[in-house]
Design an enzyme around this catalytic site. Structure first.
Site, PDB file in Angstrom:
ATOM      1  N   ARG A  99       7.293  -9.575   9.914  1.00 47.68           N
ATOM      2  CA  ARG A  99       6.968  -9.958   8.529  1.00 47.68           C
ATOM      3  C   ARG A  99       7.755  -9.064   7.563  1.00 47.68           C
ATOM      4  NH1 ARG A  99       4.915  -7.651   4.586  1.00 47.68           N
ATOM      5  NH2 ARG A  99       4.574  -5.803   5.862  1.00 47.68           N
ATOM      6  N   ARG A 100       7.799  -7.797   7.900  1.00 49.72           N
ATOM      7  CA  ARG A 100       8.479  -6.818   7.041  1.00 49.72           C
ATOM      8  C   ARG A 100       9.973  -7.109   6.965  1.00 49.72           C
ATOM      9  NH1 ARG A 100       9.919  -1.937   7.834  1.00 49.72           N
ATOM     10  NH2 ARG A 100       9.376  -1.708  10.041  1.00 49.72           N
ATOM     11  N   SER A 138       0.830  -1.219   0.000  1.00 46.23           N
ATOM     12  CA  SER A 138       0.000   0.000   0.000  1.00 46.23           C
ATOM     13  C   SER A 138       0.862   1.265   0.000  1.00 46.23           C
ATOM     14  CB  SER A 138      -0.977   0.008   1.183  1.00 46.23           C
ATOM     15  OG  SER A 138      -0.277   0.137   2.404  1.00 46.23           O
ATOM     16  N   HIS A 139       2.155   1.135   0.267  1.00 48.32           N
ATOM     17  CA  HIS A 139       3.032   2.311   0.226  1.00 48.32           C
ATOM     18  C   HIS A 139       4.309   2.035  -0.571  1.00 48.32           C
ATOM     19  CE1 HIS A 139       0.057   3.465   3.147  1.00 48.32           C
ATOM     20  NE2 HIS A 139       0.383   4.719   2.883  1.00 48.32           N
ATOM     21  N   LEU A 141       5.424   5.361   7.902  1.00 45.70           N
ATOM     22  CA  LEU A 141       6.194   6.110   8.904  1.00 45.70           C
ATOM     23  C   LEU A 141       7.358   5.318   9.487  1.00 45.70           C
ATOM     24  CD1 LEU A 141       3.307   7.785  10.964  1.00 45.70           C
ATOM     25  CD2 LEU A 141       4.573   8.697   9.026  1.00 45.70           C
ATOM     26  N   LYS A 186     -11.468   3.350  21.080  1.00 45.04           N
ATOM     27  CA  LYS A 186     -10.046   3.511  21.458  1.00 45.04           C
ATOM     28  C   LYS A 186      -9.237   4.058  20.271  1.00 45.04           C
ATOM     29  CE  LYS A 186     -10.529  -0.230  24.769  1.00 45.04           C
ATOM     30  NZ  LYS A 186     -10.040  -1.497  25.288  1.00 45.04           N
ATOM     31  N   ARG A 198      -6.026   3.562   3.731  1.00 47.97           N
ATOM     32  CA  ARG A 198      -6.880   3.787   2.556  1.00 47.97           C
ATOM     33  C   ARG A 198      -6.287   3.115   1.316  1.00 47.97           C
ATOM     34  NH1 ARG A 198     -11.300   6.855   1.867  1.00 47.97           N
ATOM     35  NH2 ARG A 198     -11.795   7.675  -0.186  1.00 47.97           N
ATOM     36  N   GLY A 199      -4.947   3.112   1.280  1.00 48.48           N
ATOM     37  CA  GLY A 199      -4.263   2.452   0.158  1.00 48.48           C
ATOM     38  C   GLY A 199      -4.688   0.992   0.018  1.00 48.48           C
ATOM     39  N   GLU A 200      -4.992   0.325   1.131  1.00 52.38           N
ATOM     40  CA  GLU A 200      -5.416  -1.085   1.072  1.00 52.38           C
ATOM     41  C   GLU A 200      -6.773  -1.193   0.369  1.00 52.38           C
ATOM     42  OE1 GLU A 200      -3.809  -3.762   1.855  1.00 52.38           O
ATOM     43  OE2 GLU A 200      -2.141  -2.920   3.014  1.00 52.38           O
ATOM     44  N   ARG A 222       4.060 -13.115  17.296  1.00 47.02           N
ATOM     45  CA  ARG A 222       4.998 -12.431  16.414  1.00 47.02           C
ATOM     46  C   ARG A 222       5.071 -10.963  16.784  1.00 47.02           C
ATOM     47  NH1 ARG A 222       4.158  -8.940  11.923  1.00 47.02           N
ATOM     48  NH2 ARG A 222       2.435  -9.415  10.509  1.00 47.02           N
ATOM     49  N   LEU A 223       6.275 -10.414  16.706  1.00 45.65           N
ATOM     50  CA  LEU A 223       6.425  -8.985  16.966  1.00 45.65           C
ATOM     51  C   LEU A 223       6.060  -8.221  15.706  1.00 45.65           C
ATOM     52  CD1 LEU A 223       9.849  -8.931  18.867  1.00 45.65           C
ATOM     53  CD2 LEU A 223       7.558  -8.706  19.847  1.00 45.65           C
TER      54      LEU A 223
END
Ligand code: NDP
Ligand code: PYC
Length: 345
Positions: free
Chosen positions: A309-310, A47-48, A124, A230, A186-188, A304-305
């Site tokens: 995945r990234r 998405s980015h 970010l 929240k 929004r990109g998704e 998973r932290l």
């Protein structure tokens, strides 16, 4: 033509930088913007990633971004450092001020970077990863466009307002999370629209406030915040801290200023940098070692932290290259050959 093609990370960087230079961005700005987009593609944040090139070219073609802006850093020697992006993209501005921010946070324990008058389209995690590499904890946030209804309401008012946190770790990768405060970026939704697939339930309502899985109806209606009230409160905090407090646009003003959400938003951004060693000094404890106890215990449960995945996508891309579809490659070819003229086709 093969359905999928492989390109090296460096090869993609060269091509994306060339596209931006061909389209009129100065060399430095082209480099900074290409860097963040290629990093997104490399880490499989579609998405980015390269999908954002077209949005950047559209805002250039519309004359709504300064292609040769030179960020101006204003450093009063105090905790708050300001950088004026001069109507250019946010990424060159962040990099122009990063070293000053790092030095001030080390000196005082806590420093803030205010980015003014920028076009912001990127993930970010770049900001907080760069600060974690320097041993600092950090928070980065910005408004966007008012596409999101507050919890309990149905009219778009809040932005997708991303927030990212970084914490340094002894190994190769920091602890980083980075997410939109809407259920999804929004990109998704735009990627689902392009693929002709429905969005998951709970992401959005249509313009009458009814739940929808149709990407077009969602884009016309209102997105929802994550975690109901929240997420709505955290999103509101982002509007207040990174919009109202800076005297920069909040998401609704940003949308009104651009006259619709078709082009990338123009507003400010806020990055807070904290030096864990300064904060922990009188305790005699090592904050990084203490943090490791928690992070390894989380992983030890099999959880998973965020960013794992990234990071694994990154290491695969660096060793094996980035897989792009033939359509994505063809679009790169067109943008590289024609620059802004490719948008007319
Ligand atoms: P995601 O929901 O894809 O991911 C959010 C975070 O949660 C990531 O750090 C991700 O790590 C982590 N995560 C995801 N699944 C799990 C899991 N099962 N267990 C643990 N951690 C998990 O992000 P969004 O769609 O909300 O946002 C995508 C990007 O869009 C962000 O980078 C954001 O900055 C950007 N954005 C930018 C805007 C702007 O105005 N500039 C506006 C809105 C969004 P991992 O990546 O490893 O999966
Ligand atoms: O994906 O929500 C989003 C977004 C808005 C601006 C940049 N990304």
């Amino acid at each position: 033509m093969a359905e999928q093609q492989i390109i090296s990370v460096d090869g993609l960087m060269t091509r994306v930088q060339a596209i931006f230079e061909k389209s009129g961005l100065s060399r430095d700005n082209a480099h900074a913007v290409a860097h963040v987009i290629v990093a997104g593609e490399r880490d499989h944040c579609k998405s980015h990633g390269i999908y954002r090139i077209e949005g950047c070219l559209r805002v250039l073609a519309a004359g709504k971004v300064s292609p040769d802006a030179v960020p101006q850093v204003h450093d009063s020697g105090k905790a708050v450092i300001e950088v004026d992006a001069g109507g250019g993209f946010s990424n060159p501005a962040f990099y122009a001020a990063k070293d000053t921010l790092v030095a001030r946070a080390r000196e005082t324990g806590l420093a803030a970077l205010v980015i003014r008058d920028c076009l912001h389209f990127s993930a970010l995690w770049h900001d907080v990863e760069a600060l974690a590499e320097a041993g600092l904890a950090s928070l980065s946030m910005c408004p966007s466009y008012s596409f999101v209804a507050p919890a309990g309401g149905k009219e778009p008012l809040l932005g997708t307002n991303p927030i990212a946190f970084g914490w340094p770790r002894p190994g190769p990768h920091p602890y980083v999370f980075d997410f939109a405060t809407s259920v999804a970026a929004r990109g998704e939704i735009e990627l689902h629209r392009r693929a002709g697939t429905p969005i998951p339930e709970g992401w959005a309502v249509d313009k009458d406030g009814n739940p929808t899985t149709d990407p077009d109806a969602a884009l016309d209606g209102a997105m929802l915040t994550f975690g109901a009230h929240k997420g709505s409160a955290i999103s509101t905090m982002v509007e207040l801290l990174a919009g109202a407090m800076l005297g920069e646009f909040m998401s609704k003003e940003a949308l009104d200023f651009m006259g619709g959400g078709g082009l990338l938003p123009r507003h400010g951004a806020l990055v807070l940098a904290l030096d864990p060693q300064t904060f922990a000094k009188r305790s005699g404890r090592d904050p990084i070692a203490e943090g490791e106890k928690l992070l390894t215990a989380i992983s030890g449960q099999g959880a998973r932290l965020p960013s794992e995945r990234r990071f694994s996508a990154r290491s695969k891309a660096l060793s094996e290259g980035i897989v792009l579809t033939a359509a994505e490659m063809a679009q790169l070819d067109r943008f590289e050959a024609e620059g802004l003229a490719a948008l007319e086709g």
